[in-house]
Write a protein that holds these residues in place. Structure first.
Motif, PDB file in Angstrom:
ATOM      1  N   LEU A 217       0.823  -1.212   0.000  1.00  0.00           N
ATOM      2  CA  LEU A 217       0.000   0.000   0.000  1.00  0.00           C
ATOM      3  C   LEU A 217       0.856   1.261   0.000  1.00  0.00           C
ATOM      4  O   LEU A 217       0.531   2.247  -0.667  1.00  0.00           O
ATOM      5  CB  LEU A 217      -0.925   0.002   1.225  1.00  0.00           C
ATOM      6  N   LEU A 220       2.084   1.621  -3.591  1.00  0.00           N
ATOM      7  CA  LEU A 220       1.015   1.952  -4.537  1.00  0.00           C
ATOM      8  C   LEU A 220       0.522   3.392  -4.378  1.00  0.00           C
ATOM      9  O   LEU A 220       0.271   4.085  -5.370  1.00  0.00           O
ATOM     10  CB  LEU A 220      -0.165   0.994  -4.352  1.00  0.00           C
ATOM     11  N   HIS A 221       0.386   3.819  -3.133  1.00  0.00           N
ATOM     12  CA  HIS A 221      -0.232   5.118  -2.868  1.00  0.00           C
ATOM     13  C   HIS A 221       0.747   6.197  -2.415  1.00  0.00           C
ATOM     14  O   HIS A 221       0.336   7.341  -2.182  1.00  0.00           O
ATOM     15  CB  HIS A 221      -1.327   4.957  -1.803  1.00  0.00           C
ATOM     16  N   ARG A 222       2.028   5.808  -2.282  1.00  0.00           N
ATOM     17  CA  ARG A 222       3.053   6.753  -1.823  1.00  0.00           C
ATOM     18  C   ARG A 222       2.649   7.396  -0.498  1.00  0.00           C
ATOM     19  O   ARG A 222       2.594   8.615  -0.354  1.00  0.00           O
ATOM     20  CB  ARG A 222       3.324   7.821  -2.891  1.00  0.00           C
ATOM     21  N   ILE A 223       2.365   6.520   0.452  1.00  0.00           N
ATOM     22  CA  ILE A 223       1.947   6.965   1.777  1.00  0.00           C
ATOM     23  C   ILE A 223       2.882   6.355   2.814  1.00  0.00           C
ATOM     24  O   ILE A 223       3.713   5.503   2.508  1.00  0.00           O
ATOM     25  CB  ILE A 223       0.489   6.561   2.072  1.00  0.00           C
ATOM     26  N   GLN A 227      -0.537   5.453   7.596  1.00  0.00           N
ATOM     27  CA  GLN A 227      -1.665   5.589   6.683  1.00  0.00           C
ATOM     28  C   GLN A 227      -2.009   4.246   6.037  1.00  0.00           C
ATOM     29  O   GLN A 227      -3.185   3.916   5.839  1.00  0.00           O
ATOM     30  CB  GLN A 227      -1.368   6.625   5.604  1.00  0.00           C
ATOM     31  N   ALA A 228      -0.963   3.458   5.717  1.00  0.00           N
ATOM     32  CA  ALA A 228      -1.202   2.138   5.122  1.00  0.00           C
ATOM     33  C   ALA A 228      -1.948   1.238   6.098  1.00  0.00           C
ATOM     34  O   ALA A 228      -2.888   0.533   5.726  1.00  0.00           O
ATOM     35  CB  ALA A 228       0.121   1.500   4.711  1.00  0.00           C
TER      36      ALA A 228
END
Length: 266
Positions: A217, A220-223, A227-228
């Motif tokens: 995650l 994929l989301h650059r977090i 947050q993941a």
């Protein structure tokens, strides 16, 4: 009881911070925000373990001179480290469990705040210290974790600085352990302490899929990792299923898609 414990810890913290410099107060405020955020989202053992991981990481980041941290669980003669920030910390904890003696076990069993100078032989634990000194750790402070008058472990802070921990550090640590005790107690209804220990053990054994899912995650989301985890946690809550099950299915689904794409002829 929960509110009074946390309020007492916060009052002591506030009194200590009154004389602190601006940088220390700012760091304490950031740390306090992390501590205040725990508890509401704890629904299973996986959430407990993630919460402990977040809090020891926050302690290292926001409490001055803390280089390493861990959480000791000690119930009915069974002692283990639920989470730690690095391998050297784990080794220091294991030395204490092997000896059945040391500052973190004293904090968990007395219960009392324990401050240790690793550069001298302490008559409370005459055989403890070689592993800490080998890791470059000079100071330790351990604070008991309690809930419903039951003490079930300790949060341990380690520093490479001699005589590192002052009243402000100990006040922040007290606020942290009070919050952990309240959160875990609310989740586990700590009367079944042995069930809590077994649950944490199981959560540790099933940690890998959750970390894998978080990593995917994040990419994929650059977090960030928090947050993941929140994405997985929300899915767990919405479907009323264990977080580890959500993680296993997510990793399997991503792996299947990746394999399909790799096997597709070009």
């Amino acid at each position: 009881m929960k509110d009074s414990v946390v309020t007492d810890a916060n009052t002591a913290e506030g009194e200590s911070l009154a004389a602190a410099d601006d940088a220390t107060r700012a760091a304490a405020a950031r740390f306090g925000a992390v501590v205040a955020s725990i508890g509401d989202s704890i629904r299973d053992d996986d959430h407990v373990l993630e919460t402990l991981d977040r809090l020891v990481a926050a302690a290292c980041e926001h409490i001055g001179d803390v280089d390493h941290a861990s959480v000791t669980i000690d119930v009915d003669g069974r002692s283990f480290t639920a989470c730690s920030t690095d391998d050297s910390t784990m080794a220091i904890d294991l030395e204490q469990y092997d000896l059945d003696s040391g500052p973190c076990l004293t904090a968990a069993r007395t219960p009392e705040t324990v401050v240790a100078d690793c550069d001298v032989i302490d008559q409370r634990w005459p055989n403890f210290g070689p592993t800490a000194r080998a890791a470059g750790v000079h100071s330790i402070v351990a604070e008991p974790i309690s809930s419903a008058q039951v003490t079930f472990g300790a949060v341990n802070l380690y520093s490479r600085t001699a005589h590192a921990f002052d009243d402000i550090d100990r006040s922040l640590l007290a606020a942290l352990t009070a919050a952990i005790g309240s959160a875990v107690g609310d989740f586990a209804r700590i009367g079944a302490a042995q069930d809590t220990v077994d649950g944490l053990r199981t959560a540790m054994e099933h940690r890998a899929p959750i970390e894998q899912a978080k990593g995917i995650l994040m990419a994929l989301h650059r977090i960030g990792p928090d947050q993941a985890f929140d994405i997985l946690s929300t899915r767990s809550q919405n479907t009323n299923r264990r977080l580890r099950s959500i993680a296993v299915e997510f990793v399997a689904a991503v792996s299947e898609v990746s394999t399909t794409v790799t096997d597709t002829p070009t």
